[in-house]
Enzyme design. Structure first.
Site, mmCIF file in Angstrom:
data_model
loop_
_atom_site.group_PDB
_atom_site.id
_atom_site.type_symbol
_atom_site.label_atom_id
_atom_site.label_comp_id
_atom_site.label_asym_id
_atom_site.label_seq_id
_atom_site.Cartn_x
_atom_site.Cartn_y
_atom_site.Cartn_z
ATOM 1 N N TYR A 75 66.224 57.722 -24.342
ATOM 2 C CA TYR A 75 66.765 57.260 -25.751
ATOM 3 C C TYR A 75 66.522 58.074 -26.663
ATOM 4 C CZ TYR A 75 68.539 53.434 -28.492
ATOM 5 O OH TYR A 75 69.357 52.654 -29.251
ATOM 6 N N LYS A 118 66.141 53.756 -34.753
ATOM 7 C CA LYS A 118 66.040 52.527 -34.568
ATOM 8 C C LYS A 118 64.646 52.202 -35.440
ATOM 9 C CE LYS A 118 69.940 51.384 -32.452
ATOM 10 N NZ LYS A 118 70.816 51.242 -33.632
#
Ligand code: 0WD
Length: 257
Positions: A157, A164
């Site tokens: 990720y 995020k």
């Protein structure tokens, strides 16, 4: 009574009918909200108009969040078309492939900037563009999509997780500064869902399977599983909740194996 009767929602981030934003749009509409949609570029125009026809939207408009003129125009169009906005769904993200899949220490300056621009700064500049429409409504609810990779390092990720983290803390500062205007800002931290964006993540199926093995609630997640929480956050039922991030991930966030 429908929970969102009389409310107008701006939906961003529908790429196709697998998008999380699509599942949320269906649910908001079913609960009585009037919808407006954005699509990323001219290439998607025809497809989007066909897709969203079932909601009879008065506004379906182009929005590339890297363009200040697009962002400002969308704010004006929403105000002119509906006279107000009550709900803004932020459901967009992008990381250049080479910065998502390479070694983390090798992330480029330009990739870092672009990823944060599209995935996190867009929450700030779109909120700003929508302020007059929110003020006309006497307040409202901003909902953004995030992922646990912004809290912990999750292999594959990488850079997306950095965006995020930026998105989540931006949401909290927005909640702080907009509270007086009764504008709430909350995130939904969704479990892994097979979408176009997810397909861009290396070994997404492996990541999804691994998460499913640990999840207290079993089963593959879909956009519809996330949509109910968006209805709640968009409605007055959540009127005292802001700066919150709700994990809608079958409980994955609370276990360590
Ligand atoms: O497992 C998942 N799918 C999860 C997604 C778990 C947890 C969170 N999320 C987040 C994503 O990070 C994103 O913030 O949910 C949000 C929506 O993602 P999605 O529904 O999974 O993905 P998708 O259907 O691909 O929609 C994202 C869209 C883009 O689609 P592309 O074609 O890039 O895959 O974001 C939009 C675009 O429509 N987007 C932009 N919109 C305006 N301007 C831009 C841009 N510059 N770049 C991307």
């Amino acid at each position: 009574m429908k929970l969102l009767e009389g409310k107008t929602a701006l939906i961003t981030g529908v790429a196709n009918d697998y998008s999380i934003a699509w599942g949320i749009a269906k649910a908001l509409y079913a609960h009585g909200a009037e919808l407006a949609f954005t699509y990323q570029n001219e290439r998607l125009k025809e497809k989007m108009h066909g897709l969203v026809k079932q909601f009879n939207p008065r506004l379906v408009t182009e929005l590339d969040v890297t363009k200040d003129e697009d962002v400002a125009r969308v704010g004006q169009e929403v105000l002119q078309t509906y006279g107000q906005v009550d709900i803004f769904l932020h459901s967009m993200a992008f990381v250049p492939k080479e910065d998502l899949h390479g070694e983390f220490a090798k992330i480029s300056r330009s990739g870092f900037a672009l990823a944060n621009d599209i995935s996190a700064y867009s929450l700030i500049n779109l909120t700003n563009a929508l302020l007059p429409a929110f003020e006309a409504a006497g307040g409202g609810s901003i909902i953004y999509l995030t992922y646990i990779g912004g809290e912990y390092a999750i292999s594959t990720y990488g850079m997306a997780g950095v965006t995020k983290a930026a998105l989540e803390i931006s949401g909290k500062y927005l909640a702080q500064s907009l509270g007086e205007r009764k504008i709430r800002v909350n995130g939904i931290s969704a479990g892994p869902i097979k979408t176009l964006a997810a397909r861009g993540i290396k070994n997404f199926s492996g990541l999804q399977q691994k998460a499913q093995d640990f999840m207290p609630l079993k089963g593959e997640m879909t956009p519809d599983d996330v949509a109910g929480t968006a209805v709640f956050l968009g409605s007055d039922l959540s009127k005292s909740i802001t700066g919150e991030i709700i994990h809608v991930d079958n409980g994955f966030h609370c276990v360590r194996g």
